[in-house]
Scaffold this active site. Structure first.
Site, PDB file in Angstrom:
ATOM      1  N   HIS A   1       0.842  -1.198   0.000  1.00  0.00           N
ATOM      2  CA  HIS A   1       0.000   0.000   0.000  1.00  0.00           C
ATOM      3  C   HIS A   1       0.879   1.250   0.000  1.00  0.00           C
ATOM      4  CE1 HIS A   1      -3.445  -2.572   1.741  1.00  0.00           C
ATOM      5  NE2 HIS A   1      -3.598  -2.412   0.446  1.00  0.00           N
ATOM      6  N   ALA A   2       0.634   2.112  -0.977  1.00  0.00           N
ATOM      7  CA  ALA A   2       1.557   3.204  -1.259  1.00  0.00           C
ATOM      8  C   ALA A   2       1.766   4.147  -0.079  1.00  0.00           C
ATOM      9  CB  ALA A   2       1.043   3.987  -2.467  1.00  0.00           C
TER      10      ALA A   2
ATOM     11  N   GLU B   1       1.633   3.812   3.069  1.00  0.00           N
ATOM     12  CA  GLU B   1       2.152   3.276   4.328  1.00  0.00           C
ATOM     13  C   GLU B   1       3.679   3.344   4.315  1.00  0.00           C
ATOM     14  OE1 GLU B   1       0.114  -0.516   4.646  1.00  0.00           O
ATOM     15  OE2 GLU B   1      -1.810   0.473   4.347  1.00  0.00           O
TER      16      GLU B   1
ATOM     17  N   GLU C   1       1.139  -5.006  11.080  1.00  0.00           N
ATOM     18  CA  GLU C   1       0.628  -3.639  10.984  1.00  0.00           C
ATOM     19  C   GLU C   1       1.455  -2.808  11.962  1.00  0.00           C
ATOM     20  OE1 GLU C   1      -1.688  -2.500   8.996  1.00  0.00           O
ATOM     21  OE2 GLU C   1      -2.778  -4.266   8.310  1.00  0.00           O
TER      22      GLU C   1
ATOM     23  N   HIS D   1       2.746  -3.813   6.732  1.00  0.00           N
ATOM     24  CA  HIS D   1       1.772  -2.737   6.486  1.00  0.00           C
ATOM     25  C   HIS D   1       1.781  -1.767   7.673  1.00  0.00           C
ATOM     26  CE1 HIS D   1      -0.592  -4.467   3.031  1.00  0.00           C
ATOM     27  NE2 HIS D   1       0.122  -5.520   3.387  1.00  0.00           N
ATOM     28  N   SER D   2       0.945  -0.747   7.567  1.00  0.00           N
ATOM     29  CA  SER D   2       0.650   0.119   8.701  1.00  0.00           C
ATOM     30  C   SER D   2      -0.785   0.601   8.515  1.00  0.00           C
ATOM     31  CB  SER D   2       1.604   1.308   8.748  1.00  0.00           C
ATOM     32  OG  SER D   2       1.275   2.270   7.762  1.00  0.00           O
ATOM     33  N   TYR D   3      -1.496   1.076   9.487  1.00  0.00           N
ATOM     34  CA  TYR D   3      -1.080   1.229  10.848  1.00  0.00           C
ATOM     35  C   TYR D   3      -2.046   0.429  11.713  1.00  0.00           C
ATOM     36  CZ  TYR D   3      -4.978   4.659  10.892  1.00  0.00           C
ATOM     37  OH  TYR D   3      -6.198   5.264  10.764  1.00  0.00           O
TER      38      TYR D   3
ATOM     39  N   ARG E   1      -3.353   4.853  -2.065  1.00  0.00           N
ATOM     40  CA  ARG E   1      -3.217   3.508  -1.504  1.00  0.00           C
ATOM     41  C   ARG E   1      -2.906   2.449  -2.570  1.00  0.00           C
ATOM     42  NH1 ARG E   1      -5.746   0.088   2.385  1.00  0.00           N
ATOM     43  NH2 ARG E   1      -6.711  -1.752   1.522  1.00  0.00           N
TER      44      ARG E   1
END
Lengths: 304, 93
Positions: free
Chosen positions: A64-65, A67, A266, A192-194, A122
């Site tokens: 995902h861009a 993050e 995450e 990933h985040s968050y 995203r």
């Protein structure tokens, strides 16, 4: 001007990938695994001493861009692995006996877009659909109950799953590489985040995976390792029940390919900063996740 | 993102869940930060979403009308982005 404690743009990451492989040929090699929709090369860094190790862990960052902490972690991991090899007996043992396949940035086009046009982008930048809306959620594009649970068939949605499973070149690059190395890859980690969580399959159903108890114990151990450094509490558990049900995600896909140790991280924080995690927290975040990855790596090395 | 706000709400019942799911169809654009989309909102889940400046008053009014408690995580998102990018610029001088 690459820095491990700042967010780096794609040109900085690209030159870092090239440089780190060239400077550390005994531990690192660079492999091109495909191209993005906008034809940027997707690189993987193979880290490890063994040319033909029997075990490997696959790690991808930046699906995902927006993050940004995710690719920052992959860069940190590679740096620390190299720096501590020869100093830290645990790291030496890991890298002497297994490989890491690290994709520092999967969704390069989206990442570039998030730096230049829309900080909260995203998806990738595919415009293959006839709709005016751009982008596919790469983490809904994998081929496991694709498009069935909480994924959208509408190209304008943030969770648009694409025209078909693995329709996106970025997804295809990851799945093709994993398929061709399936016999050695014992664990899959996606960053990933968050929200501070350690998740494992399933995401597409509330059913428990056959090795639920093992994965739950490992996720608990990973969360404990994370908390040991700065006290950050990470929730852990199966994706569907811990976060929300969704289909077409990469961790479920990896699990269904036979990689029975599949985890989604995450990273920080729990919403105070969201996708704008300050650069001042990059170091601590990466340090704590490093402990969790080493914990999992030691398990994979010794118990599988 | 000038004057764009990030809201956090926690639906307390199914009625509020449905309201939040429908909000994205009434107010556009809404960017759900957590969960990933309105589809995934469930009761008692903390929901973070970004609303553009021209829609923040509408959203606040709608939330109040429906007795949904909210907090604002970012009052002016652009300012927070600028802070980060300023750091970046300084570091690369």
């Amino acid at each position: 001007k690459h820095s491990y404690t700042k967010y780096n743009n794609w040109p900085q990451i690209y030159s870092w990938i090239t440089r780190i492989a060239r400077k550390n040929p005994e531990l690192v090699s660079r492999i091109k695994i495909g191209n993005t929709f906008e034809n940027r090369p997707i690189y993987l860094l193979k880290i490890g001493k063994q040319r033909d190790a029997k075990k490997a862990i696959f790690v991808d960052c930046g699906i995902h861009a927006r993050e940004w902490i995710s690719p920052a972690f992959c860069q940190w991991f590679v740096k620390e692995a190299i720096r501590t090899y020869g100093k830290d007996s645990s790291m030496k043992n890991i890298l002497d006996n297994m490989n890491f396949y690290i994709v520092p940035l999967v969704n390069i086009d989206g990442y570039v877009w998030s730096w230049t046009q829309d900080r909260f982008w995203r998806k990738n930048r595919s415009n293959a659909s006839s709709n005016a809306c751009v982008g596919v959620d790469l983490n809904r594009n994998f081929d496991v109950l694709w498009g069935t649970v909480d994924a959208s068939k509408n190209p304008c949605e943030e969770v648009y799953c694409g025209s078909s499973p693995e329709s996106e070149p970025e997804t295809k690059a990851v799945t093709t590489f994993i398929h061709s190395h399936l016999s050695s890859i014992k664990a899959y980690l996606t960053i990933h985040s968050y929200s501070q969580m350690v998740l494992f399959p399933y995401g597409y159903t509330y059913d428990k995976v056959p090795n639920y108890n093992t994965l739950n114990g490992l996720a608990k151990g990973a969360a404990k390792a994370i908390a040991s450094l700065y006290g950050k509490k990470y929730k852990y558990g199966a994706s569907a029940s811990t976060i929300y049900p969704s289909s077409g995600c990469s961790d479920d896909w990896a699990y269904e390919q036979g990689i029975k140790y599949s985890f989604t991280f995450e990273l920080r924080d729990k919403g105070k900063y969201g996708f704008l995690l300050p650069e001042s927290e990059i170091k601590e975040t990466c340090q704590e996740i490093m402990l969790a990855v080493k914990f999992l790596a030691n398990y994979i090395l010794n118990q599988t | 993102f000038d004057s764009a706000k990030v809201f956090r709400v926690k639906p307390q019942n199914e009625k509020q869940v449905n309201f939040m799911r429908n909000l994205a169809t009434v107010i556009q654009p809404i960017d759900f930060w957590y969960p990933d989309s309105a589809l995934q909102i469930v009761n008692q889940m903390e929901v973070d979403f970004l609303v553009s400046a021209d829609q923040t008053e509408n959203v606040e009014a709608l939330l109040k009308d429906n007795n949904i408690h909210y907090e604002i995580l970012f009052q002016n998102l652009q300012e927070d982005i600028d802070k980060q990018l300023d750091n970046k610029r300084n570091s690369t001088c």
